[in-house]
Write an enzyme that holds these catalytic residues in place. Structure first.
Site, short mmCIF file in Angstrom:
data_model
loop_
_atom_site.label_atom_id
_atom_site.label_comp_id
_atom_site.label_asym_id
_atom_site.label_seq_id
_atom_site.Cartn_x
_atom_site.Cartn_y
_atom_site.Cartn_z
N LEU A 293 0.83 -1.10 0.00
CA LEU A 293 -0.10 -0.20 -0.12
C LEU A 293 1.01 1.16 0.08
O LEU A 293 1.56 1.54 0.92
CB LEU A 293 -0.91 -0.06 1.19
CG LEU A 293 -2.01 0.86 1.15
CD1 LEU A 293 -3.33 0.60 2.21
CD2 LEU A 293 -1.61 2.31 1.67
N HIS B 234 7.60 1.99 11.02
CA HIS B 234 8.23 3.19 10.84
C HIS B 234 7.05 4.27 10.88
O HIS B 234 5.81 4.21 11.24
CB HIS B 234 8.23 3.20 9.22
CG HIS B 234 8.79 4.39 8.62
ND1 HIS B 234 8.47 5.50 8.25
CD2 HIS B 234 10.36 4.52 8.14
CE1 HIS B 234 9.30 6.20 7.97
NE2 HIS B 234 10.34 5.65 7.76
#
Length: 338
Positions: free
Chosen positions: A127, A231
């Site tokens: 994505l 992240h």
């Protein structure tokens, strides 16, 4: 401005390549390499053309398209059965408890064990949303439309589904986890290993990675601190996965240490709640906001829209959504509340 998700085609290569250059590394499913992306689109084209309604090793690529300009502004992927062409490796974080009677002391040690536990699962991944479009819920549309696709083609997917989140990457484009664990055995930095994996697969892991568990206490502080941590750009994605019923069960990526989330496919919220209905009206501008999809395989399309559910199993949708999806009264659509 209205966006729709649709099946990717071979002529989407250049916009995908341009987006791949913006990922910043650690994004194995979208490598900035035209040949690799072309092969991915070719494989997806074969999957979209396959009408056999059964589980196989396939990959589907979807793209987010501006319905007015045709510009491609995002993408996502679905892998139906990982670990078939080469092993699907993860590290599993677990605890070893030992007791010494002489010392009357219990010691608990955390271990990272190389496993292929998730082999055979389906995967939602890849994505990426163009930085200029990260508003208006388009990331939500990308993520949740995948679950509508799964529900619409349920026999093509496994009973467990996973999602890998990118781990911590430092300002140099390196990975503290890679430097502290696998990088010690491979003689290459994180960027080199990540790129090689994206292009050639991870058989080199099987060839060179030590099979013995790694004691977390023996890693440096930087490597320990990022185990299972997404992240910063993936925190919202992690929350969306949790809202869908995915959970972190100790599996982490062997390259960057990012968390791997898992769920039972039929228990994923958007899969469980999605339903098919026949369009009865195109006059529903003030209805409930929803994600609405139609088509089959290569003709799959999805977008945000308004809906009103009838007691007779019908659905009313707004006219803009009908135009974007190319549907009319009497057609079947699938939907789930936004």
């Amino acid at each position: 401005m209205t966006f729709r998700l649709r099946a990717a085609r071979a002529d989407d290569l250049e916009p995908l390549y341009e987006m791949a250059k913006l990922t910043g590394g650690g994004f194995t499913n979208l490598p900035p390499d035209r040949n690799a992306l072309g092969a991915k689109l070719e494989r997806a084209g074969t999957a979209f053309a396959n009408e056999a309604d059964e589980l196989a090793d396939e990959q589907f690529v979807l793209v987010l398209e501006n319905s007015e300009t045709g510009a491609i502004r995002g993408t996502c992927q679905l892998m139906t059965q990982v670990g078939q062409r080469w092993p699907f490796y993860s590290y599993r974080l677990n605890t070893l408890t030992q007791y010494s009677q002489e010392l009357d002391r219990t010691v608990r040690a955390e271990l990272l064990s190389l496993v292929t536990d998730l082999e055979g699962s389906s995967e939602v991944g890849g994505l990426f949303l163009h930085p200029n479009e990260r508003a208006g819920g388009l990331g939500l549309l990308l993520a949740r439309s995948r679950y509508l696709f799964i529900k619409m083609h349920r026999a093509r997917f496994a009973d467990r589904v996973l999602a890998e989140l990118r781990g911590i990457i430092d300002e140099r484009g390196g990975s503290p986890f890679w430097d502290g664990v696998a990088g010690r055995f491979f003689g290459m930095n994180f960027q080199e290993a990540d790129y090689f994996n994206a292009i050639n697969g991870n058989q080199f892991i099987a060839d060179l990675m030590p099979k013995h568990p790694v004691y977390v206490a023996m890693l440096d502080d930087e490597a320990r601190s990022v185990i299972g941590v997404p992240h910063p750009t993936g925190r919202a994605a992690m929350r969306m996965l949790e809202n869908e019923g995915f959970r972190f069960e100790g599996y982490v990526d062997i390259f960057d240490g990012g968390p791997t989330m898992t769920a039972r496919t039929d228990e994923v919220k958007s899969v469980a709640e999605a339903e098919a209905r026949t369009v009865a009206s195109l006059d529903c501008d003030k209805g409930e906001r929803a994600i609405i999809a139609t088509g089959n395989l290569a003709t799959f399309r999805a977008c945000f829209g308004a809906r009103a559910l009838g007691e007779d199993g019908s659905i009313a949708i707004d006219s803009v959504t009908a135009d974007v999806l190319g549907v009319g009264v009497g057609d079947k659509v699938w939907s789930v509340t936004r």
